[in-house]
Design an enzyme around this catalytic site. Structure first.
Site, mmCIF file in Angstrom:
data_model
loop_
_atom_site.group_PDB
_atom_site.id
_atom_site.type_symbol
_atom_site.label_atom_id
_atom_site.label_comp_id
_atom_site.label_asym_id
_atom_site.label_seq_id
_atom_site.Cartn_x
_atom_site.Cartn_y
_atom_site.Cartn_z
ATOM 1 N N GLY A 32 0.763 -1.192 -0.040
ATOM 2 C CA GLY A 32 0.012 0.029 -0.126
ATOM 3 C C GLY A 32 0.747 1.196 0.021
ATOM 4 C CG ASN A 44 -4.392 -0.687 -12.702
ATOM 5 O OD1 ASN A 44 -4.109 -0.630 -11.280
ATOM 6 N ND2 ASN A 44 -3.681 -1.550 -13.445
ATOM 7 C CG HIS A 73 1.084 -1.937 -15.715
ATOM 8 N ND1 HIS A 73 0.542 -3.399 -15.102
ATOM 9 C CD2 HIS A 73 1.962 -2.239 -16.481
ATOM 10 C CE1 HIS A 73 1.382 -4.332 -15.509
ATOM 11 N NE2 HIS A 73 2.431 -3.754 -16.350
#
Ligand code: GRF
Length: 333
Positions: free
Chosen positions: A156, A246, A248
């Protein structure tokens, strides 16, 4: 002249500007409405003058007041104009002593003059209106902040950067941490930061509505994936169209897809002898690492760089860029 009026009304610059807007809009709206009504009643230049006069008087006496209070309400100035109306009613002999009439007459006269001054002031204050509008916009946003749900299954570190970045943000809140792993480090971050968390299970995520109901109930507006490894189900994508992104750790479309996460990505990049890698922030669709790109940043790969060193370089890019890219996207909602 305007300054004197502002002092007389005892209002600040912003309120003064809004009051002038109310006067200007009311005047224009009343004139327009009178035209519409007389047109609708079939008035022409040949119509008996008394009927025309009565309609116009009616609009002035009743219509104007109603429009004034309505516009004032919309501009948050109802209290000021209600006082104004009460004075007007007193002047018309409703509810006050006759001796007040002459004073009120001059007050009304001043205010009527302010209406025409107001029209010209509106144009001269247009630039002020820009900043007033953005102030109002941010006040409105404050009342309705944008809530983010960060989906993560790992340590995280990106979630932490997002939380830090938006901690005191006026309009964007990190509202929820979602994870599919009860032991994920990101849940410890949520506890420490006193942010609500939701642990999801595979059955409900893929066979149910993808937790869309729970997320909507928490007023979540955007879903931010930061190390979340499950594919996002169609039900959730449909519930949050264009609102799931998202990050990546490579330059997509290369080195993405199923199984391409964490060290596997960096090992593949080094093995292929690439001279650079980087990050891709993209919208999420039904395929892994496939949606439309939003942002990319690169870092060089020197000969001899290990996958671990590359991971560090890429992580630095993620921490620098993900929060501001989210902010830009979200504030353009
Ligand atoms: C990041 O490398 C991100 O690009 C990928 O998952 C990783 C999450 O790392 N999607 P962390 O848990 O935020 O440190």
């Amino acid at each position: 002249m305007l300054k004197r009026l502002q002092q007389k009304w005892n209002v600040n610059g912003k309120q003064f500007f809004l009051i002038l807007c109310v006067f200007a809009i009311t005047g224009t709206a009343t004139a327009w409405l009178t035209r519409v009504i007389t047109g609708w009643m079939g008035f022409t230049t040949g119509t008996f003058w008394l009927w025309q006069w009565l309609v116009r008087l009616g609009m002035l006496v009743i219509g104007y007041q109603v429009i004034l209070l309505t516009v004032a309400f919309l501009f948050g100035q109802f209290a000021f104009f209600w006082e104004f109306e009460k004075r007007m009613l007193r002047w018309m002999g409703i509810g006050s002593r006759g001796s007040a009439i002459s004073n009120e007459l001059s007050a009304i006269g001043n205010e009527q003059r302010a209406m025409s001054d107001g029209r010209s002031a509106v144009s001269s204050q247009l630039s002020a209106a820009g900043s007033e509008a953005s102030n109002l916009k941010s006040q409105i946003s404050n009342l309705h902040p944008v809530h983010l749900a960060v989906f993560a299954s790992g340590t995280g570190s990106n979630a932490q950067k997002i939380i830090d970045y938006f901690r005191d943000h006026p309009t964007i809140k990190s509202t929820l941490i979602v994870s599919n792993k009860p032991e994920a480090g990101v849940l410890e971050i949520a506890r420490r930061e006193k942010i609500a968390s939701l642990i999801i299970n595979r059955e409900n995520f893929f066979r149910g509505d993808g937790y869309a109901g729970e997320l909507k109930a928490l007023d979540i507006h955007w879903i931010i994936l930061a190390g979340f490894l499950w594919k996002v189900p169609e039900s959730l994508i449909q519930a949050f169209p264009g609102k799931i992104i998202n990050i990546h750790p490579a330059l997509l479309p290369k080195y993405g897809g199923k199984g391409m996460y964490g060290h596997f990505v960096h090992e593949a990049v080094i093995a292929a002898g690439e001279k650079e890698s980087g990050i891709t922030i993209h919208y999420v669709d039904e395929q892994f690492d496939h949606g439309q790109h939003i942002f990319q940043a690169t870092c060089p790969i020197a000969p001899g760089d290990s996958p671990e060193l590359l991971a560090k370089k890429v992580q630095a890019l993620e921490h620098t860029h993900y929060p501001p890219v989210i902010e830009k996207l979200v504030t353009n909602r």
